[in-house]
Design an enzyme around this catalytic site. Structure first.
Site, PDB file in Angstrom:
ATOM      1  N   HIS A 409       0.826  -1.206   0.000  1.00  0.00           N
ATOM      2  CA  HIS A 409       0.000   0.000   0.000  1.00  0.00           C
ATOM      3  C   HIS A 409       0.868   1.267   0.000  1.00  0.00           C
ATOM      4  CE1 HIS A 409      -3.674   2.310   1.346  1.00  0.00           C
ATOM      5  NE2 HIS A 409      -2.715   3.124   1.772  1.00  0.00           N
ATOM      6  N   GLU A 410       1.794   1.330   0.964  1.00  0.00           N
ATOM      7  CA  GLU A 410       2.630   2.528   1.076  1.00  0.00           C
ATOM      8  C   GLU A 410       3.539   2.694  -0.139  1.00  0.00           C
ATOM      9  OE1 GLU A 410       1.786   4.641   3.171  1.00  0.00           O
ATOM     10  OE2 GLU A 410       0.589   3.366   4.492  1.00  0.00           O
ATOM     11  N   HIS A 416       3.645   6.676  -6.734  1.00  0.00           N
ATOM     12  CA  HIS A 416       2.849   7.789  -7.258  1.00  0.00           C
ATOM     13  C   HIS A 416       3.639   9.099  -7.114  1.00  0.00           C
ATOM     14  CE1 HIS A 416      -1.565   9.483  -7.487  1.00  0.00           C
ATOM     15  NE2 HIS A 416      -0.795   9.954  -8.440  1.00  0.00           N
TER      16      HIS A 416
END
Ligand SMILES: [Zn+2]
Length: 623
Positions: A409-410, A416
């Protein structure tokens, strides 16, 4: 756009909560698992020197005052000056806040954070002339400026967005009055916080095994997961009894908060509170309305999930108290950081060698602070604010599957930020909150897909599949249920109706019972528990929570395309994470192949949810 006056927004980090872990002293941990903060500044002294320099330089902003509309080069010089300062501010803040997160007990680091906040506030008040002055330049002249000055191109989006919002901006004098009203309008949220986090006399209960638990927000959230049904009932009863006793006060604070939203939207000439809140990122209100409609139209899928839960728990009747207790014996999957990293790299391989190469770089070059250590901040986050450096990730890795999932997730946030920072000029690099959770939950989807392909043991599969469904329940259904409640109470205040604690409970009861199929006997919700609204701090965030649902649906739609090898899907995803804030979030997502103004991303999510439920039922039938 990342912008100095909004730097407190720019340094927002993305958190996941993780269970508290055993902690060790930092010295015992190998350097390769610890952040290398010298990429930001060589030492605390170097940081001090950089801050002193910035503190001096920042005062030069006043020389631009009154000059912006005179020539394109004046405007460009000023924007470049601010952009440069902003970039350095973000880097300074990143260093101070991260070093402080490694040991929150050190007062020197707290002081560093406070000092930079002070310099920033001081700068903010000196630079307050900027936007009003830009807005005095008429649109045609701004366009001429951009045409004449190539350097202004990167500010084109910002300048036009400012113009777009212009019609809701008031005169300088009125803006000053509104700013001063800020002294009062923050009160409802503050009072709520003090009541909910400090003053409320939370009850203490004794569970069946003799342990005593204080049912404050955190204690309640832990105790409601109990595997003993009587304990769960006791916990729910006592917690909500207390909330009910104070619901008059909770009602008054929430009502004042909604009136504040109304005050601000009416003063700025918006049609309603929703339009005002969504205007910031130029999100059409139909996105909000259609989310609620799509979820309401698909409650059958949600009820199917609740029935599976009932079946797995072996209950005759599912109740609201049963939703947080584990449905399967937790499967003890253990993964060392090395094993976890390998899994993440393999799971994300569909995104290509460049993407996984960058992840490897993050793992090998100390972008990640891996293990819990004494005094370290809990949970997990990614911070991509140091534009010229690289993002950082804080984890509290404890060898569980959920830690592997948090890492994936991180890393989504980190990639991004990394690709946006690498691709976009600084003023266009920062992505909006509306898309912030897309890349991260996208990675979770790829991870779970990979795990399910790899694991064939039924118990383990069941555990992962249920974890996925619980995720959809919490992110898509529950957040939309909150979003509907938020919409309804705003509409009531807009219509001049009074909101009291009692009325809020009545409205909440109607909505929560519709979602959980109370009248159809799917999940029973006791009257007392419909005081739940008083426990949710997000109702003070002004139309924020719907973005959890929309992000999740967007990432599911994107992940499905990549998993199914749809031609061009991978390239489009890479474009999406490289786009930063170069356009409005709805447009950026549309370019990536997801149109949030249609029901399609939502339908894809429901299809996937039902596929997962088919599989769960197949496993259960075998048993
Ligand atoms: Zn996140």
């Amino acid at each position: 756009m990342r912008w100095i006056l909004g730097v407190t927004m720019a340094v927002t980090m993305f958190f996941s909560s993780a269970p508290a872990a055993e902690s060790e002293s930092r010295e015992k941990i190998d350097d390769k698992y610890k952040w290398d903060l010298t990429d930001l500044y060589e030492s605390d002294e170097a940081w001090e020197a950089a801050l002193d320099r910035l503190d001096k330089d920042k005062d030069e902003i006043v020389k631009f005052k009154g000059e912006l509309g005179l020539s394109s080069s004046n405007l460009l010089d000023c924007l470049e000056f601010i952009s440069g300062l902003d970039k350095e501010f973000s880097r300074l803040y990143t260093y101070a806040s991260q070093i402080s997160d490694l040991d929150t007990r050190v007062s020197k680091y707290q002081a560093m954070k406070q000092r930079i906040q002070q310099v920033l506030t001081d700068f903010g008040s000196r630079a307050a002339f900027l936007e009003p002055e830009i807005l005095k330049i008429d649109r045609a002249r701004i366009d001429d400026f951009i045409a004449a000055e190539k350097g202004l191109e990167v500010y084109d989006f910002y300048l036009h967005d400012l113009q777009r919002k212009h019609e809701h901006r008031l005169s300088e004098k009125e803006e000053k009055i509104l700013a001063r009203a800020g002294l009062i309008t923050g009160a409802p949220q503050n009072i709520y916080g003090i009541l909910a986090n400090a003053d409320l006399p939370y009850p203490e209960v004794t569970l069946s095994d003799g342990t005593k638990v204080t049912l404050n927000s955190a204690g309640y959230a832990r105790a409601r997961t109990s595997t003993d049904r009587d304990d769960r009932r006791l916990v729910f009863d006592e917690f909500f009894k207390t909330l009910k006793q104070y619901r008059g006060t909770f009602g008054a604070t929430l009502s004042a908060q909604i009136k504040k939203d109304l005050f601000s939207s009416q003063t700025r000439g918006y049609k309603d509170c929703l339009s005002a809140a969504l205007d910031r990122n130029n999100i059409p209100t139909e996105v909000y309305y259609s989310l609620i409609k799509n979820v309401t139209d698909n409650l059958d899928s949600f009820h199917r999930y609740l029935n599976i839960k009932k079946r797995m728990l072996g209950l005759d009747r599912l109740e609201y108290i049963d939703l947080y207790t584990p449905t399967v014996k937790s499967v003890d999957l253990e993964y060392s950081m090395e094993e976890g990293s390998k899994i993440v790299l393999e799971a994300l391989a569909p995104l290509g060698a460049d993407y996984t190469g960058t992840i490897r770089e993050a793992m090998e070059n100390r972008w990640i602070d891996v293990y819990p250590t004494s005094g370290k901040r809990s949970g997990a986050y990614s911070s991509g604010n140091a534009y010229d450096v690289h993002p950082y990730i804080l984890l509290n890795y404890n060898d569980t599957y959920s830690d592997v999932s948090t890492m994936a997730h991180e890393l989504g946030h980190t990639m991004h930020s990394y690709y946006s920072n690498k691709t976009q000029p600084y003023p266009l690099a920062d992505y909006s909150i509306f898309v912030a959770e897309v890349a991260s939950t996208f990675n979770e989807a790829l991870l779970i897909d990979y795990m399910l392909k790899k694991l064939d043991d039924d118990e383990t599969r069941l555990s992962l599949l249920m974890e996925y469904l619980d995720g959809i329940k919490g992110t898509v259904f529950r957040q939309t249920q909150f979003a509907e409640f938020e919409l309804r109470i705003h509409e009531m205040v807009e219509n001049g109706d009074a909101l009291t604690g009692e009325k809020l409970t009545e409205i909440y009861a109607e909505i929560v019972r519709k979602y959980y199929g109370h009248d159809k006997g799917v999940c029973l919700i006791n009257d007392l528990y419909t005081n739940e609204w008083a426990y949710i701090p997000h109702f003070y965030y002004n139309y924020y929570v719907y973005q959890y649902s929309t992000s999740f649906c967007a990432s599911t739609a994107l992940a499905e395309k990549v998993i199914n090898n749809e031609p061009g899907a991978k390239a489009k995803f890479m474009e999406f994470i490289s786009a930063g804030g170069s356009d409005y979030p709805i447009t950026i997502l549309k370019n990536a192949g997801v149109d949030m103004t249609t029901a399609d991303p939502f339908n894809k999510t429901m299809e996937k949810m039902n596929r997962v439920m088919d599989e769960i039922e197949k496993i259960l039938d075998k048993k």
